[in-house]
Design an enzyme around this catalytic site. Structure first.
Site, PDB file in Angstrom:
ATOM      1  N   TYR A  31    -114.771 -11.406 -32.544  1.00  0.00           N
ATOM      2  CA  TYR A  31    -115.016 -12.086 -31.274  1.00  0.00           C
ATOM      3  C   TYR A  31    -114.773 -11.143 -30.110  1.00  0.00           C
ATOM      4  O   TYR A  31    -114.134 -10.090 -30.257  1.00  0.00           O
ATOM      5  CB  TYR A  31    -114.156 -13.353 -31.141  1.00  0.00           C
ATOM      6  N   LYS A 145    -111.168  -6.650 -33.726  1.00  0.00           N
ATOM      7  CA  LYS A 145    -110.917  -7.914 -33.012  1.00  0.00           C
ATOM      8  C   LYS A 145    -111.432  -9.090 -33.838  1.00  0.00           C
ATOM      9  O   LYS A 145    -112.447  -9.704 -33.506  1.00  0.00           O
ATOM     10  CB  LYS A 145    -111.566  -7.859 -31.619  1.00  0.00           C
ATOM     11  N   GLU A 177     -97.975  -4.711 -28.642  1.00  0.00           N
ATOM     12  CA  GLU A 177     -98.720  -5.389 -27.571  1.00  0.00           C
ATOM     13  C   GLU A 177     -98.191  -6.810 -27.485  1.00  0.00           C
ATOM     14  O   GLU A 177     -97.197  -7.133 -28.133  1.00  0.00           O
ATOM     15  CB  GLU A 177    -100.219  -5.342 -27.858  1.00  0.00           C
ATOM     16  N   LEU A 201    -104.753  -3.566 -30.354  1.00  0.00           N
ATOM     17  CA  LEU A 201    -106.151  -3.735 -29.978  1.00  0.00           C
ATOM     18  C   LEU A 201    -106.426  -2.779 -28.814  1.00  0.00           C
ATOM     19  O   LEU A 201    -105.668  -2.772 -27.834  1.00  0.00           O
ATOM     20  CB  LEU A 201    -106.412  -5.173 -29.528  1.00  0.00           C
TER      21      LEU A 201
END
Ligand code: PDD
Length: 277
Positions: A31, A145, A177, A201
């Site tokens: 996505y 992702k 993160e 990411l």
């Protein structure tokens, strides 16, 4: 509400995902979330580049990404809000349940929608958000992702249950993160964020903020940092498509020394960049 589904713009109620869709069964789907400022898709090419890299890594057969922009633009005609999010999801398609890939002629399932973005309260942005740390127990390929976000969901909910806005994820003592944003600290005027590895990411906003920092003459250090270094930093902030640049005021109940000086500058620079396109 309208959405794009496998080549057509349909009313949302008309869209039905198959019980055999691999995105549903295996989380076998990628996505992207794109921020739309005043009708313009921000950083579209960078999002498509990342999506393309994910598709290649997961060995999806050729997926044509060209049609996605036209789909997004068509959907944006229906949503007139100042700020909008476009969501794109591509799964490996439909096949009776089997771990093995379907044949190469199986078409992917492609879904795109656009919804108004509900901005955070200006006061929350100004005051910064509180966070907690959580163990980063995700798989070792989070640079892709995928929709396999259950660890992120569990950590975000646990943070919320503790009255915090987000969880900052920690792997082997080092900050990776947050549940849906990258994390920066500021130490003696130098920005520091984890380097891109398979454990984070590669955020589009992170990338743009690093560019903006360069333009603003700020120094950048791409070295991982520990929880202790984050606690001792002058500032901590998050970056992401929905998060933009968001100051952190507290981690695990410990107040961060300063809130907003650098992050506000970068947020303003991000808005300038977004409104130039
Ligand atoms: N999340 N890290 C994680 C785990 C994310 O899910 C995201 C984005 C980011 C920031 O990436 P970018 O700047 O490209 O948005 C970092 C999206 C917005 C989401 O899941 O809704």
């Amino acid at each position: 509400m309208l959405a794009y589904f496998n080549g057509e713009i349909l009313a949302a109620e008309q869209i039905a995902i198959s019980m055999d869709d691999r995105g549903f069964l295996f989380g076998d789907a990628l996505y992207e979330v794109v921020h739309v400022y005043r009708g313009q898709l921000f950083a579209w090419d960078l999002h498509m580049q990342r999506l393309g890299q994910g598709l290649a890594e997961l060995r999806y057969p050729d997926v044509r990404l060209e049609g996605l922009k036209a789909a997004a633009v068509a959907l944006l005609r229906e949503v007139e809000d100042e700020e909008v999010l476009v969501y794109i999801q591509i799964s490996r398609g439909v096949q009776p349940r089997s771990h093995l890939f379907p044949g190469p002629s199986t078409p992917p399932t492609v879904l795109v929608w656009a919804r108004p973005l509900v901005p955070l309260d200006a006061q929350v942005v100004a005051q910064g958000v509180s966070t907690v740390t959580a163990v980063d127990d995700r798989w070792a390929k989070v640079w892709i992702k995928t929709v396999g976000l259950l660890p992120n969901v569990m950590a975000k909910q646990a943070a919320n249950d503790q009255g915090a806005f987000d969880a900052i994820l920690v792997r082997d003592g080092m900050v990776t993160e947050s549940t849906s944003a990258n994390v920066f600290i500021v130490e003696a005027g130098v920005l520091r964020t984890a380097p891109v590895t398979n454990y984070i990411l590669p955020g589009i906003t992170r990338h743009i903020v690093l560019e903006l920092a360069g333009e603003l003459g700020m120094k950048v250090n791409l070295r991982p940092f520990s929880v202790a270094e984050m606690m001792n930093a002058d500032e901590v902030f998050l970056t992401g498509t929905t998060t933009e640049v968001l100051a952190v005021r507290e981690v695990d109940g410990h107040a961060i020394r300063r809130v907003g000086a650098t992050s506000q500058k970068l947020l303003q620079a991000l808005h300038r960049r977004a409104n130039q396109i």
